[in-house]
Design an enzyme around this catalytic site. Sequence first.
Site, PDB file in Angstrom:
ATOM      1  N   HIS A 164      45.973  63.752  15.515  1.00  0.00           N
ATOM      2  CA  HIS A 164      45.656  63.347  16.876  1.00  0.00           C
ATOM      3  C   HIS A 164      44.011  63.729  17.276  1.00  0.00           C
ATOM      4  CE1 HIS A 164      49.579  61.797  17.309  1.00  0.00           C
ATOM      5  NE2 HIS A 164      50.047  62.865  16.822  1.00  0.00           N
ATOM      6  N   ASN A 293      19.295  64.030  11.702  1.00  0.00           N
ATOM      7  CA  ASN A 293      20.495  63.345  11.858  1.00  0.00           C
ATOM      8  C   ASN A 293      21.346  62.746  10.329  1.00  0.00           C
ATOM      9  OD1 ASN A 293      20.133  63.093  14.551  1.00  0.00           O
ATOM     10  ND2 ASN A 293      18.708  61.359  14.330  1.00  0.00           N
ATOM     11  N   GLU A 298      26.345  58.130   8.152  1.00  0.00           N
ATOM     12  CA  GLU A 298      26.174  57.051   8.970  1.00  0.00           C
ATOM     13  C   GLU A 298      26.293  55.817   8.753  1.00  0.00           C
ATOM     14  OE1 GLU A 298      24.127  57.790  12.904  1.00  0.00           O
ATOM     15  OE2 GLU A 298      23.696  59.629  11.878  1.00  0.00           O
TER      16      GLU A 298
END
Length: 465
Positions: A164, A293, A298
Amino acid sequence: MSSNQLDKKSQAWSALFSEPMSELVKRYTASVFFDKRLWKADIAGSLAHAEMLSAQGIIQPKDLADIQRGMAQITADIESGAFEWKLDLEDVHLNIEARLTQLVGDAGKRLHTGRSRNDQVATDVRLWLRDEIDTLLPLLADMQKALVDVADRNVDTILPGFTHMQVAQPVSFAHHLLAYVEMFARDAERLQDVRKRVNRLPLGAAALAGTSYPLDRERVAKTLGFDGVCQNSLDAVSDRDFAMEFSAFASITMVHVSRLAEEIVLWMSQNFGFIDLADRYCTGSSIMPQKRNPDVAELARGKSGRVVGHLMGLITLMKGQPLTYNKDNQEDKEPLFDTVDTVRDTLRIMAEMVGGITVKTEAMERAALKGYATATDLADYLVKKGLPFRDAHEVVAHAVKQAIASGVDLSELPLATLQGFHASITPDVFDVLTLRGSLNARNVLGGTAPAQVRQQIARHRQRLA
Ligand code: ARG
């Protein structure tokens, strides 16, 4: 048909047509600008077919020699970029056949004996896909090897395991990485299985019903390295389940990549600070000078979307099609090509990037010390002292509550305080409250104990050697 009739596809069908195809329809129905990618498979398929036609006495040895000579020329021209692809000739098959006829005359026109573009295209796509599968399998192995290498250096690196997204129990970072190795190993297994069903020969099915020429389909299958022959001509020309199945493999693999990519993005963020990526895999910001980044991760995560989208596209493409071949099937190629390209590039770049990560051991361990990750260990300790597990669970909940209130870790509570929660607690409790004690205790097959993890690494190394 005169020898130059194939130059204009609008005339290729027959005298039946009284007007040429409209320009818009021509562009709408043409596939040559993407299916020319199949040229090698198309030529290989044609050569195997021609050899068989000659061996069966359906064409003459001289025709075969002419076809082979013409195809050698065409191969050279395509490779050098000299080959002129024509929209008028619709697709890769008609382009190559027309050029062959231009080069060698009648023999070129005999090539299509006992064959249709319907079984031809199904053969080409299968041949092409099989060879692509054979380049993807080693990339899946490389991905696993890269992960195993990093795992090997991090058996004793501890990070919090999450459920979780809440700190659950401490785990070895190697164990965490090996979870992905298992996923990619299953992906490779799946791909090998898909390959079996891709690698069957449609040629000989002709347009849909088979052919009246005495073809030797087994011979063609053998020449092309197929494992077998499609046993029903209608099925052979119409179904594309092999493409759907491959896309399902690709989607699952990309989902695995995407999960790993998501973790890399999280681990790289300042809030986690678990890893660093080499600069060559990062990009900066045009406005925020401090930014580095994780674009590659991504994008890998993002590109899973298009691969899953292609799977949906292919499945939807098939669902309404009556037997047998329908032009809808021409739409199988672009999604399939893009799927292969995306999976190939993604596996390559992710394997490289993962292989070069910097692991920030202390930050991982510091995080594992937050969040009472060894609470289960205290409960297990009490069970070993004779408490039923549910009772032990309750005792530990009180201890954690107290630790939170005092702002300390469980291992920092004084012995007397711990004994206040249960009298059976003795000084050896501190062995299980440490991260390493917790790891070592999970010495079950598949568990995170370093001893187990080392065995798994050895197993993977042997498997991947
Ligand atoms: N370009 C077609 C395809 O990709 C080749 C088969 C065409 N067959 C036909 N009967 N029109 O499916």
